[in-house]
Design a protein around this motif. Structure first.
Motif, PDB file in Angstrom:
ATOM      1  N   ILE A 194     -12.204   2.018   6.262  1.00 19.56           N
ATOM      2  CA  ILE A 194     -10.843   1.502   6.406  1.00 19.56           C
ATOM      3  C   ILE A 194     -10.238   1.479   5.003  1.00 19.56           C
ATOM      4  N   SER A 195      -9.239   2.302   4.788  1.00 26.26           N
ATOM      5  CA  SER A 195      -8.643   2.442   3.466  1.00 26.26           C
ATOM      6  C   SER A 195      -7.306   1.700   3.427  1.00 26.26           C
ATOM      7  N   ASP A 196      -7.264   0.633   2.636  1.00 26.32           N
ATOM      8  CA  ASP A 196      -6.075  -0.203   2.492  1.00 26.32           C
ATOM      9  C   ASP A 196      -5.273   0.341   1.305  1.00 26.32           C
ATOM     10  N   GLU A 197      -4.113   0.924   1.614  1.00 19.13           N
ATOM     11  CA  GLU A 197      -3.347   1.650   0.600  1.00 19.13           C
ATOM     12  C   GLU A 197      -1.943   1.084   0.410  1.00 19.13           C
ATOM     13  N   VAL A 198      -1.794  -0.224   0.607  1.00 19.24           N
ATOM     14  CA  VAL A 198      -0.457  -0.805   0.621  1.00 19.24           C
ATOM     15  C   VAL A 198       0.216  -0.824  -0.755  1.00 19.24           C
ATOM     16  N   TYR A 199      -0.555  -0.634  -1.828  1.00 15.28           N
ATOM     17  CA  TYR A 199       0.034  -0.589  -3.177  1.00 15.28           C
ATOM     18  C   TYR A 199       0.127   0.846  -3.693  1.00 15.28           C
ATOM     19  N   GLU A 200       0.140   1.790  -2.781  1.00 11.19           N
ATOM     20  CA  GLU A 200       0.032   3.208  -3.119  1.00 11.19           C
ATOM     21  C   GLU A 200       0.978   3.668  -4.222  1.00 11.19           C
ATOM     22  N   TYR A 201       2.223   3.196  -4.213  1.00  9.92           N
ATOM     23  CA  TYR A 201       3.209   3.707  -5.158  1.00  9.92           C
ATOM     24  C   TYR A 201       3.182   3.011  -6.519  1.00  9.92           C
ATOM     25  N   THR A 202       2.405   1.942  -6.637  1.00  7.09           N
ATOM     26  CA  THR A 202       2.394   1.202  -7.902  1.00  7.09           C
ATOM     27  C   THR A 202       1.142   1.571  -8.684  1.00  7.09           C
ATOM     28  N   VAL A 203       1.201   2.724  -9.340  1.00  5.72           N
ATOM     29  CA  VAL A 203       0.092   3.244 -10.136  1.00  5.72           C
ATOM     30  C   VAL A 203       0.608   3.565 -11.530  1.00  5.72           C
ATOM     31  N   PHE A 204      -0.065   3.038 -12.543  1.00  8.95           N
ATOM     32  CA  PHE A 204       0.338   3.261 -13.934  1.00  8.95           C
ATOM     33  C   PHE A 204      -0.530   4.315 -14.607  1.00  8.95           C
ATOM     34  N   ASP A 205      -1.829   4.288 -14.327  1.00  6.50           N
ATOM     35  CA  ASP A 205      -2.785   5.203 -14.949  1.00  6.50           C
ATOM     36  C   ASP A 205      -3.567   5.889 -13.836  1.00  6.50           C
TER      37      ASP A 205
END
Length: 373
Positions: A194-205
């Motif tokens: 089960i892959s929880d990807e709710v912060y998908e767009y908030t990536v810095f590095d």
């Protein structure tokens, strides 16, 4: 006298909520996992239009409106390069319901679910509500999820394992190599990821990758949400997707627990997905600046903290008494043990607040550190 189910007696009110209630009304809140940006205007307008035109008056399909599910499918085709059928998407009441129905559909009483430790509080509680047994899996020193530790924890009773990148409470982002390993483990051990990807767009590095990109079987289910992607936490609109068979079982749970997600929220989320994504870049740039401000402040204080690569959380190592000292001084931070035993000796700090308040909070955290070190 009717008493209470064993399942509900196994869970308690979130430790995060307990911290909020202990704080004063004028406290600086670094405990809330909520972007401090408005919902995009075009998303709000779409909900208003749907209400005024009467489109939001009735139930939608159980899975959600066809146009929303197509927008979700288009988003994942573009972002993950997967051929997602809109029929294999269920719109849910936030990512929370998506997690719930994924676990309910796949976990029997006594089954084990491997969860990151520390990890999001719902993984443990929702597993217990299914009658399953959560099995905490320690993170690496840099707070990333270790595929080798997951694989070593699998037993004959393991039904599923949960991964979360970018992570809550850690801000860690899994590397592509690790994500490929998650997919391999699901395939080779025939257990659900089960892959929880709710912060998908908030990536810095680095970059966000999903196990579903690499899986060779249908043993991956993905949970996502408009809440953090588009600053729509109050709209309660998430989604879950997977194979035909898995979606059909999750739908059985969803249709009785929820019937359908809120109709106005569905129209708002569709507009957010199809509209201008400028707010996404604006939020990410702002959170990156705040992260750097926070890390610089930690260095000055003397707090050690793995560098968060995404989301808007940091998890510094803190001395005993630090959290209480912060609360007494009017700054809300969450004790790491609220997210599992592996969080002991840490605090979770959300930097989804403005930079001026972050600077004030850092001054207070410096005082709290000096008081207890």
């Amino acid at each position: 006298m009717t008493t209470f189910s064993d399942r509900v007696e196994r869970i308690s009110i979130s430790g995060i909520r307990e911290v909020f209630e202990a704080a004063g009304d004028d406290a600086i809140n670094l405990g809330l996992g909520q972007p401090d940006f408005p919902t995009p205007e075009h998303a709000r307008r779409a909900a208003v239009d749907a209400i005024e035109s009467g489109k939001a008056d009735a139930y939608t399909e159980n899975k959600g409106t066809p146009s929303l599910r197509e927008a979700i499918a288009e988003k994942h085709r573009a972002d993950q390069g997967i051929d997602l059928d809109p029929g294999n998407v269920i719109a849910t009441a936030g990512g929370s319901e998506a997690l719930h129905i994924a676990l309910e559909a796949h976990v029997d009483a006594g089954d084990e679910v491997l969860i990151p430790d520390p990890g999001f509080v719902s993984y443990d509680a929702l597993t217990k509500l299914t009658g399953g047994e959560p099995v905490p899996v320690p993170l690496r020193d840099d707070l990333t999820i270790d595929p080798a530790a997951i694989e070593a924890a699998i037993t004959d009773d393991t039904a599923a394992f949960v991964v979360n990148s970018p992570g809550n409470p850690t801000g860690a982002v899994s590397s592509e190599a690790d994500v490929r390993e998650f997919a391999r483990i699901a395939d080779e051990h025939d257990v659900l990821c089960i892959s929880d990807e709710v912060y998908e767009y908030t990536v810095f590095d680095g970059e966000h990758r999903s196990p579903i990109e690499f899986a060779e079987t249908d043993n991956v289910v993905v949970v996502n949400s408009a809440s953090k992607l588009f600053s729509m936490t109050g709209w309660r609109l998430g989604w879950v997707y997977g194979s035909d068979e898995r979606v059909e079982r999750m739908l059985r749970v969803h249709q009785y627990a929820q019937a359908c997600a809120s109709a106005p929220a569905q129209y708002a989320a569709e507009a957010a997905l199809r509209g201008d994504r400028g707010v996404v870049e604006e939020m990410t740039d702002s959170f990156r600046r705040r992260r750097d401000l926070l890390l610089d402040g930690f260095d000055e204080i003397g707090l050690d903290c793995p560098t968060p690569q995404g989301a808007f959380y940091a998890m510094p190592r803190v001395p005993d008494g630090f959290v209480d000292e912060c609360l007494d001084r009017g700054v809300v931070v969450v004790p790491g043990e609220a997210f599992g035993g592996g969080g002991a000796g840490h605090a979770r700090i959300s930097y989804a607040t403005d930079e001026e308040q972050l600077r004030e909070a850092l001054d207070v955290m410096g005082e709290a550190y000096e008081a207890v070190r």
